[in-house]
Enzyme design. Structure first.
Site, PDB file in Angstrom:
ATOM      1  N   HIS A  61      26.049  -8.731   5.368  1.00  0.00           N
ATOM      2  CA  HIS A  61      25.222  -9.815   5.896  1.00  0.00           C
ATOM      3  C   HIS A  61      25.967 -10.363   7.116  1.00  0.00           C
ATOM      4  O   HIS A  61      26.538 -11.453   7.081  1.00  0.00           O
ATOM      5  CB  HIS A  61      25.061 -10.894   4.816  1.00  0.00           C
TER       6      HIS A  61
ATOM      7  N   ARG B 131      15.670  -7.817   6.211  1.00  0.00           N
ATOM      8  CA  ARG B 131      16.402  -7.925   4.941  1.00  0.00           C
ATOM      9  C   ARG B 131      15.773  -6.941   3.965  1.00  0.00           C
ATOM     10  O   ARG B 131      14.553  -6.889   3.819  1.00  0.00           O
ATOM     11  CB  ARG B 131      16.338  -9.341   4.370  1.00  0.00           C
TER      12      ARG B 131
ATOM     13  N   LYS C 282       0.821  -1.209   0.000  1.00  0.00           N
ATOM     14  CA  LYS C 282       0.000   0.000   0.000  1.00  0.00           C
ATOM     15  C   LYS C 282       0.857   1.262   0.000  1.00  0.00           C
ATOM     16  O   LYS C 282       0.333   2.372   0.050  1.00  0.00           O
ATOM     17  CB  LYS C 282      -0.920   0.007   1.228  1.00  0.00           C
TER      18      LYS C 282
END
Length: 314
Positions: free
Chosen positions: A138, A110, A89
């Protein structure tokens, strides 16, 4: 370093002492899950009534499932948010994360944009764990990779030769691992197709920490396979390329198979963060030193330890 109550955003957050403490906790988690003699079973209930909020703007199998399973094995639970939410949205990342913070004790994010996780962390009051930010970092993957290297190499890290093979330009796992290895006295070889070399910014950080013995770049794995103690393979990341033509030029440049490994040490640990898309032949899976599925399992134990340490439960 203190884990309790802190974000985990970058490998720059870690110290060797903090990593050692984390790995000791991971060993406890592993022993408890495997029901080993003398295991501290209280680990499996240490996060009871705690909620982990998982927010993934990119596809994930291992990272998402290992975090979710880690929380369940610690006695807690989780909620999972994907693009099938108010994101569709037009809700901003900041608002989505502040929403999930209301329902969670700790969060995992992520996101495809480099730096996005770091940016949104400034709006949050509860701990946030970086599960990958585009071609950036990461850090939890780097921790499980280092844990796996130490497990597979008998606790040894100093003096090893680590060879990274594949897409090192966009491979955030290799960026974080190289910078984490910079705390130790290792040799790092980078083997890549032309144009996909490790970024200079990563090499500069590795060099600045002063522990790494050497960093060298190659175009052919055969030049360094005989000296390699750990071969870390990564896929060419199709989703990072601007065009399909650019991707197809380099896809399949390196395939690890019996021929590739003919001159490798019997003790050479073969790793891959997965998923693989042809860069390691399935025939290699039977090698005793092929560690990528053990590496994947280790991810659950290390992430159990991260969650428990950040929540102050271990």
């Amino acid at each position: 370093m203190s884990w309790k109550g802190h974000h985990v955003l970058s490998v720059h957050d870690f110290t060797r002492e903090g990593i050692q403490s984390l790995f000791e906790a991971a060993d406890k988690c592993k022993a408890a899950v495997k029901d080993e003699d003398g295991a501290d079973k209280s680990v499996l209930d240490c996060c009871k009534h705690k909620v982990l909020g998982l927010v993934f703007y990119e596809p994930s199998t291992r990272t998402n499932c290992s975090f979710a399973t880690a929380m369940l094995r610690l006695g807690g639970t989780y909620i999972n948010v994907s693009e099938n939410s108010s994101i569709k949205k037009g809700e901003t990342l900041q608002d989505t994360m502040r929403c999930i913070e209301c329902y969670s004790d700790i969060m995992v994010l992520r996101h495809p944009e480099k730096g996005s996780v770091q940016a949104v962390s400034s709006f949050l009051h509860k701990p946030l764990l970086n599960a990958g930010d585009g071609a950036g970092e990461h850090p939890t993957q780097a921790l499980l990779d280092l844990y796996t290297i130490m497990q597979e190499q008998g606790g040894k890290i100093e003096g090893l030769t680590i060879t990274m093979l594949g897409d090192l330009k966009y491979g955030r796992t290799t960026h974080s691992l190289a910078m984490l290895l910079a705390m130790y006295g290792v040799r790092i070889n980078y083997v890549t197709p032309a144009g996909l070399g490790i970024p200079d910014s990563v090499k500069e950080v590795v060099e600045s920490l002063g522990k790494v013995i050497s960093q060298n770049e190659y175009l052919d794995l055969s030049e360094v396979i005989a000296e390699t103690d750990v071969l870390y393979v990564t896929r060419v990341q199709k989703e990072r390329f601007e065009s399909l033509d650019e991707y197809e030029k380099v896809q399949g440049s390196f395939i690890v198979n019996h021929e590739t490994l003919a001159n490798a040490k019997d003790t050479c640990t073969i790793m891959h963060p997965l998923p693989r898309v042809g860069e390691i032949s399935e025939s290699v899976d039977s090698y005793p030193s092929a560690a990528y599925f053990r590496q994947m399992e280790n991810g659950m134990y290390v992430r159990m330890a991260i969650i428990a340490k950040v929540l102050g439960a271990l």
